[in-house]
Enzyme design. Structure first.
Site, mmCIF file in Angstrom:
data_model
loop_
_atom_site.group_PDB
_atom_site.id
_atom_site.type_symbol
_atom_site.label_atom_id
_atom_site.label_comp_id
_atom_site.label_asym_id
_atom_site.label_seq_id
_atom_site.Cartn_x
_atom_site.Cartn_y
_atom_site.Cartn_z
ATOM 1 N N GLY A 278 -42.126 -79.298 -27.670
ATOM 2 C CA GLY A 278 -42.603 -79.738 -26.364
ATOM 3 C C GLY A 278 -41.430 -79.881 -25.424
ATOM 4 O O GLY A 278 -40.292 -80.085 -25.868
ATOM 5 N N GLN B 40 -36.746 -82.817 -18.163
ATOM 6 C CA GLN B 40 -35.703 -82.358 -19.098
ATOM 7 C C GLN B 40 -34.984 -81.114 -18.598
ATOM 8 O O GLN B 40 -33.927 -80.765 -19.106
ATOM 9 C CB GLN B 40 -36.309 -82.085 -20.484
ATOM 10 C CG GLN B 40 -36.827 -83.347 -21.166
ATOM 11 C CD GLN B 40 -37.347 -83.041 -22.547
ATOM 12 O OE1 GLN B 40 -38.473 -82.603 -22.707
ATOM 13 N NE2 GLN B 40 -36.522 -83.239 -23.551
ATOM 14 N N CYS C 125 -35.590 -85.654 -29.853
ATOM 15 C CA CYS C 125 -35.805 -85.238 -28.472
ATOM 16 C C CYS C 125 -34.700 -84.265 -28.077
ATOM 17 O O CYS C 125 -33.535 -84.516 -28.383
ATOM 18 C CB CYS C 125 -35.790 -86.465 -27.557
ATOM 19 S SG CYS C 125 -36.045 -86.069 -25.815
ATOM 20 N N LEU C 126 -35.068 -83.170 -27.415
ATOM 21 C CA LEU C 126 -34.055 -82.184 -27.003
ATOM 22 C C LEU C 126 -33.040 -82.796 -26.045
ATOM 23 O O LEU C 126 -31.940 -82.281 -25.912
ATOM 24 C CB LEU C 126 -34.739 -80.981 -26.328
ATOM 25 C CG LEU C 126 -35.634 -80.117 -27.224
ATOM 26 C CD1 LEU C 126 -36.279 -79.001 -26.407
ATOM 27 C CD2 LEU C 126 -34.866 -79.538 -28.397
ATOM 28 N N HIS D 107 -45.237 -88.234 -26.485
ATOM 29 C CA HIS D 107 -43.797 -88.127 -26.239
ATOM 30 C C HIS D 107 -43.535 -87.457 -24.880
ATOM 31 O O HIS D 107 -42.727 -87.940 -24.087
ATOM 32 C CB HIS D 107 -43.167 -87.325 -27.396
ATOM 33 C CG HIS D 107 -41.691 -87.123 -27.288
ATOM 34 N ND1 HIS D 107 -40.799 -87.652 -28.194
ATOM 35 C CD2 HIS D 107 -40.926 -86.443 -26.375
ATOM 36 C CE1 HIS D 107 -39.560 -87.309 -27.843
ATOM 37 N NE2 HIS D 107 -39.616 -86.569 -26.752
ATOM 38 N N GLU D 108 -44.232 -86.340 -24.631
ATOM 39 C CA GLU D 108 -43.979 -85.587 -23.393
ATOM 40 C C GLU D 108 -44.499 -86.329 -22.164
ATOM 41 O O GLU D 108 -43.858 -86.322 -21.113
ATOM 42 C CB GLU D 108 -44.598 -84.187 -23.478
ATOM 43 C CG GLU D 108 -44.086 -83.309 -24.621
ATOM 44 C CD GLU D 108 -42.576 -83.247 -24.732
ATOM 45 O OE1 GLU D 108 -41.884 -83.345 -23.692
ATOM 46 O OE2 GLU D 108 -42.067 -83.117 -25.862
ATOM 47 N N HIS E 53 -42.134 -88.866 -21.043
ATOM 48 C CA HIS E 53 -41.049 -88.282 -20.240
ATOM 49 C C HIS E 53 -41.413 -88.269 -18.752
ATOM 50 O O HIS E 53 -40.564 -88.489 -17.888
ATOM 51 C CB HIS E 53 -40.781 -86.834 -20.658
ATOM 52 C CG HIS E 53 -39.768 -86.679 -21.758
ATOM 53 N ND1 HIS E 53 -38.466 -87.111 -21.641
ATOM 54 C CD2 HIS E 53 -39.853 -86.104 -22.985
ATOM 55 C CE1 HIS E 53 -37.797 -86.807 -22.759
ATOM 56 N NE2 HIS E 53 -38.622 -86.211 -23.596
HETATM 57 ZN ZN ZN Z 1 -38.227 -85.623 -25.508
#
Ligand code: ZN
Length: 167
Positions: free
Chosen positions: A46, A51, A91-92, A133-134, A137
């Site tokens: 995701g 991000q 998380c990226l 999670h997304e 963000h």
């Molecule tokens: Zn993340």
């Protein structure tokens, strides 16, 4: 399409509350395509717009459990949730760090697709966790915010030892 640089913690854009998408034009389509390319290139399941430095309510998800299936969510909202489940996440934007937090087991999300039409999905398992999670963000919330104060302190210690992320 182009792979975009992924913003890393503690980039302030990750803390902004994203604004809703109001225009469904080629610029949006380009961003969605670039976000998908970036997510796949980074081996993520995701990716949320902040991000890649865009403060808009957009996320792409592909949990690809059975068939790779790219989903796009614009202005998503969790309209129902139930159950509780531990969730080990990464998380990226916070590379190399993983920890276990609590999430709802099931969520119902209402969102718009790239044509501006409303749709709803009921999700469980990894898909439900990824959506939470997304969507976090998009509200400037990171998974580490769900850690207990003790674990949060351990994360800060870990990051200090590791050193800051590079762009
Ligand atoms: Zn993340």
């Amino acid at each position: 399409m182009a792979k975009l640089p992924v913003r890393k913690f503690p980039d302030p854009v990750l803390r902004e509350k994203c604004g809703p998408v109001e225009t469904f034009d080629s610029e949006l389509f380009q961003l969605l395509d670039d976000m998908a390319e970036t997510m796949y290139a980074e081996n993520g399941i995701g990716l949320a717009a902040p991000q890649v430095g865009v403060s808009q309510q957009i996320t792409v998800i592909d949990v690809g459990e059975e068939n790779p299936n790219l989903l796009e969510f614009i202005n998503p909202q969790i309209v129902a949730r139930d159950g509780n489940t531990p969730s080990e996440e990464g998380c990226l934007s916070i590379p190399e760090y993983r920890d276990t937090i609590k999430r709802s087991e099931r969520v119902t999300v209402r969102a718009l697709d790239r044509t501006g039409s409303t749709f709803e999905v009921e999700a469980d398992d990894l898909f439900a966790i990824c959506l939470q999670h997304e969507i976090d963000h998009l509200n400037g919330v990171l998974f580490i915010d769900h850690l207990s104060p003790l674990k949060r302190a351990l994360f800060k210690k870990w990051l200090k030892k590791r050193g800051p992320y590079e762009e």
